[in-house]
Design a protein around this motif. Structure first.
Motif, PDB file in Angstrom:
ATOM      1  N   ARG A  68       0.837  -1.190   0.000  1.00 33.85           N
ATOM      2  CA  ARG A  68       0.000   0.000   0.000  1.00 33.85           C
ATOM      3  C   ARG A  68       0.878   1.248   0.000  1.00 33.85           C
ATOM      4  NH1 ARG A  68      -4.869  -1.318   4.343  1.00 33.85           N
ATOM      5  NH2 ARG A  68      -5.677  -3.158   3.263  1.00 33.85           N
ATOM      6  N   ARG A  70      -0.080   4.789   0.678  1.00 35.99           N
ATOM      7  CA  ARG A  70      -1.165   5.684   1.041  1.00 35.99           C
ATOM      8  C   ARG A  70      -0.859   7.140   0.707  1.00 35.99           C
ATOM      9  NH1 ARG A  70      -2.907   3.043   6.889  1.00 35.99           N
ATOM     10  NH2 ARG A  70      -3.637   1.062   6.048  1.00 35.99           N
ATOM     11  N   ASP A  73      -0.452   9.881  -4.772  1.00 35.41           N
ATOM     12  CA  ASP A  73      -1.658  10.223  -5.515  1.00 35.41           C
ATOM     13  C   ASP A  73      -1.481   9.883  -6.988  1.00 35.41           C
ATOM     14  OD1 ASP A  73      -0.065  12.194  -6.634  1.00 35.41           O
ATOM     15  OD2 ASP A  73      -1.023  13.844  -5.551  1.00 35.41           O
ATOM     16  N   TYR A  74      -2.457  10.269  -7.791  1.00 42.88           N
ATOM     17  CA  TYR A  74      -2.450   9.913  -9.209  1.00 42.88           C
ATOM     18  C   TYR A  74      -1.216  10.456  -9.929  1.00 42.88           C
ATOM     19  CZ  TYR A  74      -3.852   9.926 -14.135  1.00 42.88           C
ATOM     20  OH  TYR A  74      -3.881   9.768 -15.498  1.00 42.88           O
ATOM     21  N   ARG A 177     -11.105   5.217 -13.184  1.00 39.92           N
ATOM     22  CA  ARG A 177     -11.036   6.409 -12.340  1.00 39.92           C
ATOM     23  C   ARG A 177      -9.622   6.582 -11.786  1.00 39.92           C
ATOM     24  NH1 ARG A 177     -15.170   3.636 -10.127  1.00 39.92           N
ATOM     25  NH2 ARG A 177     -14.125   3.567  -8.093  1.00 39.92           N
ATOM     26  N   LYS A 178      -9.281   7.821 -11.476  1.00 34.40           N
ATOM     27  CA  LYS A 178      -7.934   8.116 -10.985  1.00 34.40           C
ATOM     28  C   LYS A 178      -7.599   7.309  -9.743  1.00 34.40           C
ATOM     29  CE  LYS A 178      -7.433  12.798 -12.863  1.00 34.40           C
ATOM     30  NZ  LYS A 178      -7.230  14.230 -12.564  1.00 34.40           N
ATOM     31  N   GLU A 179      -8.564   7.188  -8.843  1.00 34.75           N
ATOM     32  CA  GLU A 179      -8.277   6.452  -7.610  1.00 34.75           C
ATOM     33  C   GLU A 179      -8.037   4.969  -7.885  1.00 34.75           C
ATOM     34  OE1 GLU A 179     -12.804   7.321  -7.615  1.00 34.75           O
ATOM     35  OE2 GLU A 179     -10.928   8.299  -8.233  1.00 34.75           O
ATOM     36  N   THR A 182      -4.575   4.662  -9.513  1.00 39.26           N
ATOM     37  CA  THR A 182      -3.546   4.839  -8.494  1.00 39.26           C
ATOM     38  C   THR A 182      -3.414   3.589  -7.636  1.00 39.26           C
ATOM     39  OG1 THR A 182      -4.053   7.205  -8.430  1.00 39.26           O
ATOM     40  CG2 THR A 182      -2.794   6.299  -6.584  1.00 39.26           C
ATOM     41  N   LYS A 183      -4.532   3.039  -7.189  1.00 38.38           N
ATOM     42  CA  LYS A 183      -4.503   1.835  -6.335  1.00 38.38           C
ATOM     43  C   LYS A 183      -3.853   0.663  -7.046  1.00 38.38           C
ATOM     44  CE  LYS A 183      -8.134  -0.877  -5.735  1.00 38.38           C
ATOM     45  NZ  LYS A 183      -9.440  -1.431  -5.279  1.00 38.38           N
TER      46      LYS A 183
END
Length: 601
Positions: A68, A70, A73-74, A177-179, A182-183
């Protein structure tokens, strides 16, 4: 060519530092190259920090669990992704190794395994695999839209992207989606980074990484099927790691990427036919005799059926099938999409899927003519594929965008532009000025493409590199480290001279600096041909403040010399300005970044 003008201006700020330069025009390229270098250094420094943070997190992660990140960001993800871009020396290595596809696919298999995936898992994606020189992306877009209309959850992997890299990986027709990007990015990147030291420090190159990421996304998002567009060629392309696609397609063939694929259309056809798989049905549009013979030989060698798609008007339909994509050349792409989707549906609804795929080679045959279903008809009509035969009207300025980058695709672009621009001009209600905005990258035959464009009778020909803005901005999605600024600007000047010669302007006057009081932004040789250093500066000059989108007060407005403003009088006085933007999908994408703000969200 001599360059005697003196440039005076301020560099854009990098952090808290700025400086003032006064240099001869002949050092134009060096100045802009330094700008690029400064940007790269800044990006690399940030990347080192991000990777260091990632490594700290990985120390506490098992090889099975997804790490992870955290704090990432993108934009962090995209900047880190850009460190995987292939530089010039690595590209030469790829060219040398193209005779050993087994090594490339073996390396891809290794990266896939390091990312926590197995080749066998890809069989669950129910893949439609498509290659070709021209139209493969449009074919995929038609196919995906048709099958989505049946209610299936679709994955779609394509390249290149226009504005944001996440466009390459789509779920149900929309960029992820950006999130989500990113994930999933950090999950895959973290696993590869964690195993890098044990594998000689190797990391997959940009396209190879994105292919692995797409597979990971599609599996995690549990798509019903995945439409996969080949990057370059077929046999050696990293998408060809898949073992059991459900159906394969080959769009129109032509000459492109010759250093990688070969210098004849027959050699290129051999490469494209490399996506055939034993027992998997394959379809192609009508091809010239030479490449068609090669595709037939490849199908026979590999052991699969090969069928040639009928013309679109041969399908049993009430009236003409309407297409969401403009241009006559899209009709063959639509026909191929109908065959691919029809075959996929047949296999999906058959209970014995294994035996249904065992269709061996028995010669090239005509593909079946059938009656398209309502979902197919609706899918063809609703298909959208930005940057291909696209029209945007911004008040008095109308933009015609097409990413044509081969001579064959440029021929289709010219036919489309002449038809649609003539229609617009007949309804213009006054004078119209035609402007060409052109650039081409790689080993493209720019002179051949420009020659095809000369009969369009442009009032201005404008050239610029595939750089969105000449100021330091956070635009990681469109950074390209594969080519230098100097190389891009040299290509623009060469294209400008080719255009002048083709239009009977053979005299070569000295270059003149067009913009004062700032960066060395424009060089010019003749009043009807201009070279700009970035896409935004070119669009701003062409629109002359008449496009409200480009007139946003938050945008950088480049100061232009009065003498150059006077040359733009026809642009200010015309009732309408028609701009054809072509030669490169990267150029079209950079233009769309400025012309369609919704694509940046």
């Amino acid at each position: 060519m001599t360059r005697r003008s003196i440039l005076t201006g301020k560099l854009p700020k990098f952090g808290a530092a700025s400086c003032t330069l006064r240099v001869p025009t002949m050092r134009l390229f060096r100045v802009l190259e330094r700008l690029r270098a400064l940007t790269e250094v800044s990006a690399r420094a940030r990347n080192r920090h991000w990777i260091y943070t990632a490594e700290l997190s990985l120390r506490f992660s098992s090889t099975k669990a997804a790490p992870r990140f955290r704090r990432m960001d993108y934009q962090d993800a995209v900047c880190t992704l850009n460190t995987l871009q292939t530089n010039a020396s690595a590209l030469e290595q790829v060219k040398r190794e193209r005779g050993h596809p087994q090594l490339q696919l073996q390396a891809m298999r290794g990266f896939l395994q390091r990312a926590g995936l197995k080749v066998e898992e890809l069989d669950r994606l129910n893949i439609i695999h498509v290659t070709g020189t021209k139209g493969k992306g449009s074919t995929c877009a038609f196919t995906e839209q048709i099958l989505r209309n049946y209610g299936f959850r679709t994955g779609f992997y394509s390249s290149p992207h226009l504005v944001q890299v996440r466009e390459r990986i789509r779920i149900n027709g929309q960029p992820i989606r950006k999130e989500l990007f990113t994930k999933y990015f950090w999950q895959v990147y973290g696993r590869l980074e964690e195993t890098k030291e044990a594998n000689g420090g190797s990391m997959p190159a940009y396209f190879r990484f994105l292919t692995i990421l797409a597979f990971h996304v599609f599996l995690q998002e549990k798509v019903d099927l995945a439409v996969l567009e080949v990057g370059i060629g077929g046999a050696y392309d990293c998408t060809n790691i898949i073992r059991h696609p459900w159906v394969c397609g080959i769009s129109s063939l032509g000459i492109d990427h010759t250093s990688l694929l070969g210098d004849s259309i027959e050699k290129i056809a051999w490469q494209k036919g490399g996506i055939f798989k034993p027992g998997v049905p394959a379809f192609t549009v009508k091809q010239p005799d030479g490449p068609m013979k090669v595709l037939q030989e490849r199908a026979e060698e590999i052991g699969c059926s090969l069928s040639v798609c009928p013309d679109l008007d041969e399908y049993e339909s009430e009236g003409s099938l309407r297409l969401g994509l403009a241009g006559q050349h899209q009709r063959s792409n639509a026909s191929l999409a109908l065959q691919l989707s029809h075959t996929w549906l047949q296999r999906h609804f058959l209970t014995d899927r294994v035996s249904s795929s065992l269709v061996e080679f028995s010669g090239v045959s005509p593909a079946p003519v059938f009656q398209p279903s309502p979902a197919m008809i609706k899918g063809l009509a609703e298909t959208e594929w930005p940057g291909r035969n696209q029209t945007l009207k911004h008040g008095p300025v109308t933009y015609f965008l097409d990413g044509a980058h081969t001579t064959r695709s440029m021929q289709a672009c010219v036919r489309w532009f002449n038809e649609i621009a003539t229609h617009h001009e007949s309804n213009a209600g006054g004078s119209v000025v035609r402007v060409l905005l052109f650039n081409a990258s790689g080993e493209r035959d720019c002179a051949a493409m420009l020659k095809l464009l000369t009969p369009c009778h442009f009032d201005f020909a404008v050239f610029c590199p595939n750089i969105t803005e000449a100021i330091a901005t956070c635009n990681a999605d469109q950074q390209n480290f594969n080519v230098s600024v100097e190389n891009m600007l040299t290509r623009c000047l060469d294209n400008q001279q080719s255009w002048r010669v083709m239009n009977g302007q053979e005299k070569k006057p000295e270059a003149e600096l067009l913009i004062g009081g700032g960066l060395p932004l424009v060089a010019e040789r003749h009043s009807d041909t201009l070279v700009f250093p970035c896409i935004l500066s070119a669009l701003q000059w062409i629109s002359q403040g008449r496009d409200s989108v480009l007139s946003d007060p938050d945008r950088c407005v480049i100061p232009v010399k009065p003498s150059i403003n006077s040359k733009a009088a026809p642009l200010r006085e015309a009732v309408n300005i028609h701009v054809l933007i072509t030669g490169s999908l990267h150029l079209v994408g950079g233009a769309l970044k400025h012309l369609d703000p919704a694509l940046n969200s």
